[in-house]
Every structure is written in C-alpha cells, then in structure tokens.
Design an enzyme around this catalytic site. Sequence first.
Site, PDB file in Angstrom:
ATOM      1  CB  SER A 225      -1.260  -0.158   1.250  1.00  0.00           C
ATOM      2  OG  SER A 225      -2.102   0.839   0.805  1.00  0.00           O
TER       3      SER A 225
ATOM      4  CG  ASP B 155      -6.625  -1.881  -3.795  1.00  0.00           C
ATOM      5  OD1 ASP B 155      -7.234  -1.201  -2.903  1.00  0.00           O
ATOM      6  OD2 ASP B 155      -5.656  -2.655  -3.588  1.00  0.00           O
TER       7      ASP B 155
ATOM      8  CG  HIS C  78      -5.478  -2.441   0.377  1.00  0.00           C
ATOM      9  ND1 HIS C  78      -5.186  -1.829  -0.786  1.00  0.00           N
ATOM     10  CD2 HIS C  78      -4.914  -2.009   1.505  1.00  0.00           C
ATOM     11  CE1 HIS C  78      -4.580  -0.909  -0.502  1.00  0.00           C
ATOM     12  NE2 HIS C  78      -4.123  -0.846   0.732  1.00  0.00           N
TER      13      HIS C  78
END
Length: 412
Positions: free
Chosen positions: A211, A289, A357
Amino acid sequence: MERFMGFWCAVLFGLLFSKWGVESFELDDVLTGNGTDVSFLESLSYLESMYGESAANRPQKNALMVGLTLVHGAAAKGAVCLDGSLPGYHFDHGFGSGANNWLVNLEGGGWCNNIRTCVYRKKTRRGSSNYFEKQIPFTGILSNKPGENPDFYNWNRVKIRYCDGASFAGDGEDKAAGLQFRGQRIWQAAIEDLMSKGLRNANQALLSGCSAGGLATILHCDEFRELFPRSTKVKCLSDAGLFLDATDVSGGHELRNFFGGVVSLQCFFPQNLISNIKTPLFILNAAYDAWQVQQSLALPSVDPRGDWRFCRKNIDRCSPSQIKFLQGGFRNHMVNAVKGLAALRQSGLFINSCFAHCQSERQDTWFANNSPVIGKKAIATVVGDWYFDRANIKEIDCPYPCDKTCHNLVFR
C-alpha cells in the site's frame, strides 16, 4: 514554514494524477486517540491494518515476533518521525543459504495531507516511534518458515517502520506545528544503519512494501539498486501500491484535493510512470482493490444516496450495473496502466480478480493451502519464480467473478 525544494518537488503538479491515489488514517488509530476532529474520509484506511473482518487475518499463534531497533544516529542527520522521535525497524537475521541475502520491507500506513491531520498523526504509531509496538509478527513474505515463505524464509528480513506520512519521500518541516517531514532522510538513515549490519554485502536483495509502502517501494526502487554492485541481484516488489486516478461513481475525482494537500505540505512527488523504473519491478495488485473501491471510487461523499453502501463493503453484494462499472472504470484502467510494464521482460505482474488489499504480508493470501492462485500458482510461488528467473511472470486474471480462489474481504 521551512521547505526543502529538492528532487521530490522538481516536476509539475499536474503530473501527479496519472496513476496514483492517496491514503489517510487507519480506523484503529482514530478509535484509540482523539479522533473527534478527524473526518470519515481520513479514517477510512483502516484497510491497511485490518483488511476487513476475516478470521484468516487474525494473528497467527505461532508467528515469529521480532523486536524493535531504533536508529540512534538518525537524529543527528535530521532523520526523525513527524514528532521528532527516532525512526526504527524490526530485523530478523538470515541463516543457512540465505545468510547473505536481504529482504527490506517498507511499512504502509496512509498519508497525512494538512497540518491538522499530521499533528493528529504524530500522536499515533504512524507519526511517532513513542507509539511503535515493541514487537511485531513476521508473516507472509516476512515469515521464517519454509512452509509459509518458501523462497525468502531464511533471508535477512527487515521491516522499516513508517512514521513520516508521505511514503518515505518528503523533506521539510513546520516549526510552528512541531512537525518534521523527513521521510527521505528516514529512508537513508535506516538503509545506512542496515548497510553497516551486512546489507552492503548482500548477494541478493529484494525491496518490498504494501500500500503506502508499496508506493514507497516504487519511489525508492532505483535508489535501492544503486546501493549495490552490478553483481548483486536486486529487484523490487510493490504490493497494492498501484493507485489509479480512476473516475469515481459521481463522475469526478474526489481524492485529488486530498492528494494535492500531501504534495503541497510535504513537497512530495510520487514518480507516476512505473515504466520509468529501471530496476526489475513486480506489481502485485487486486483488480478490485478494496481500499480504492472504498476510498477512491465509491466513498460516501460521492455516493450521497448510499447506492454503493453494500457494494463497497462486500463485492458479492454489488449489482450487475455496479460490477460493470468496476470492470470498465477500474479493472480495465489497471490493466491498461500496466501495459508498459508487461512489455518489459524483467518485470513481473500478478493482477488477480479479488476484492482485497495487500496480499504479500498476510499468510493466508501469500502462501497457504487455500491461497489465491492464477494458473494454479500462489502469489509466493510466482514472486519466487520471477525473482529467481525461473519463469517469465505476467499473470492477469479473468474478470470477476471467475476466480473462486480469492479471499475477498467483507466489511461490516
């Protein structure tokens, strides 16, 4: 406010929105602190630590717990967290055939985009080492068990903690607010400390992150390569770090204003063209996502009637028209965004059709009996095949709902 107008500020503001979105705070940070002045938008990136309510994501009982090391020489170099405290990392030594190989992982955890949110952030583990956990579990790509991490289990494995609010890339300060924006210096100080502990002698090295850490991996990939002689095999893995400037459900781009705040505050430039990266780069991303669906495509502020309130929490509750929007407005956008990378032989891709994610640091998605697969290969397998040049990996999944191996997230 003092600013350092260096490399990160050297390009036009308009370039920033080609392929990137933004992150903010985590819900657990908000719930454990004084969150009364933190907006709903700013709290949504709880995905970074919670990833939805999934029993598979609960901490493993047998996970390796690794202690915190503070970089004590960092303050003299101006390499400090938002509040001025020392940066740190967690380090587990390699052994056997992996004793001279290194995996450096950059922690994710959102961004802050203005003085108010950065002041709040410096009172959490995302802005101050005073709140760092003394030990954290090493799972997924950081695991020390061959049955959980077949290719990297015995490497030297490091997680560098994230406390600057701009993906290890800003360099400035706001004296009045007591804020230090020193991500670039934190990166350099941590790496220098690790070089003295054996990183400089690495035979093989991999930079990774998830991320906001995945974005940081892209930003620092070529810098990482330059640390080593050409004889050292060096590659980079960005997990859930490909943020798209996709059109949201209202037809706009709601998060551009938020992202613009990160740029103007920290003088921070995300290199938005992944094809410019010279070092071999692997992009691991979910085609749907979960963070971007919730915070970029269908966040509540662009969905006032609440038409997306169920879909954004559980992809199985999306209507046919909503799935069509996700296919055309997001999945296809992502596939087009990686076309340039797909053409490079040295690059790698794993774009699965999951509502997820960050998949490299979770054991259940990285390598387990029922992990997500494309062509019968789990994520850990394809990353290992790519890193060690066992196969040319360019895997893009068929559209949802064809993949039955996904660990789709469900949010309450």
